[in-house]
Design an enzyme around this catalytic site. Sequence first.
Site, PDB file in Angstrom:
ATOM      1  N   ASP A  15     -75.488  89.461 -27.814  1.00 57.92           N
ATOM      2  CA  ASP A  15     -74.309  89.464 -26.943  1.00 57.92           C
ATOM      3  C   ASP A  15     -74.085  90.835 -26.313  1.00 57.92           C
ATOM      4  OD1 ASP A  15     -73.946  86.892 -28.079  1.00 57.92           O
ATOM      5  OD2 ASP A  15     -72.815  87.790 -29.721  1.00 57.92           O
ATOM      6  N   GLU A 184     -68.547  80.160 -22.459  1.00 57.04           N
ATOM      7  CA  GLU A 184     -68.083  81.240 -23.325  1.00 57.04           C
ATOM      8  C   GLU A 184     -68.561  82.585 -22.763  1.00 57.04           C
ATOM      9  OE1 GLU A 184     -69.874  80.513 -27.122  1.00 57.04           O
ATOM     10  OE2 GLU A 184     -71.901  80.430 -26.298  1.00 57.04           O
TER      11      GLU A 184
END
Length: 501
Positions: A15, A184
């Site tokens: 991420d 997301e």
Amino acid sequence: MTTFTNPVLNADWSDPDVVRVGDDFYLTASSFGRVPGLPLLHSRDLVGWTLVGPALELLEPEERFTSPRHDRGVWAPSLRHHDDRFWIFWGDPDQGIFQVNAPEIRGPWTRPRLVKEGKGLIDPCPLWDDETGEAYLVHAWAKSRSGIRNRLTGHRMHPDGTSLLDAGKVIVDGDRIPGWFTLEGPKLYRHDGWFWILAPAGGVPTGWQGALRSRGFFGPYEERIVLEQRDTDVNGPHQGGWVRTATGEDWFLHSQQRGGYGRVVHLQPMRWGSGGGRPVIGDDGAPVAVHPRPGLPARPPAAPATDDDFPGGRFGRRWQWTANPGECWATQHSGDGLRLACVRSADAHDLRRLPHVLTQRLPGSPCAVEVGLRLESTEPGARAGLAVLGDAFGWIGLECGPDRAVRLVHRFAQAVADRERDASRSCPAPEGRARLRIGIGLGARCRFAYDIGAGPVPSGPVFAATPWRWTGALLGLFAVAPEGPGHAGAAAFTRFRISAE
């Protein structure tokens, strides 16, 4: 070298988000329940990266993270530079949205501040709009905690980044976009008069990167898929950030799920269409494997350090505990080598439950991991070793037996098992010393070996490293003893090395 090859960070730097300040690029990534958290990496060319330190020394509240919480803690941080300060926002799915900031990348960083409390709040990203002076924040939702998924919520934020100014509004509902699910990881930008949200959808292993734009922060947003696997071998190319060089080149860094290795990081060329046109990432929307390097001054090859001689008993920035550290786990001294106390625990039979395992990321390329070990304990059941740790684990090391003699042991546990068992027969370890080795091949397949003075000896069958729920497998050093009174001795580790194989 005129080209680079992906991945540029071949380990679990999941991420990623990136920012440029002057000629320097900085990157942070998820650290989940490991401590210290929020790793910070530096680059001058977007290809070679070095680790400069953490932004988070302890997870808070401290008592919540005294035992391992491997899939909790710091999820999907966003890194920004505003008002001469660095800012990091992240979501803890069980607590809410936190923020830290600092005047320099090396700190000092503030203690975590809870900006929005609530369960299931993840993947926050702030934006300070230089055109209007307004500040905003967008975040996603974890269904496991909130019952909500596939939505992005937007807030007005106080310009000092300490609080939100409204209750929030759903600004993108992924259920209204045909074919989209698990929206997301939003990253919020202002470009060419538009608000842009670069956000992945479709799930980590198989999804894609989307780009959404609107004239107003609260929408409505138009969506496009701007990066997907197509006929490449880069599955799920998404969850990352955009950065522009000082010369005006645009680049996108994103992660790719690779099983036991976790989420490795790729660098993609990027360009913007004119007049608010969509970003074009990679080779017209497909990930590139090899590409000309960014037009930046040449730099020597660089990568996050892995080797460690533990000078003075200290360990380098690449190491993380599996929970907030306790006192006296590691002892500083005048020489080289890591001295770990054999911490007494009722969970000595299961490394997954121990907070005092010192870990670093599993390399994504074939390699050999080696470390020297001396067990300094006469406590029956005291043990120490080198481990590959995921929802299944394997380790090789030394154990003090009922007769107080030290033996070489090799153990493992499957994901469904609640305790370890032998992977090979034990043997005496003269002077309580051994050189331990794990050879890691393709597919994160691990072969264990040891040397107790007569040369390397293979041990046990091949062990395939497995990830945790959201993270890759870890390499670990540990020392532990069964419950009981008094000091249980220590283990001394020397000359930790990772070499190409």
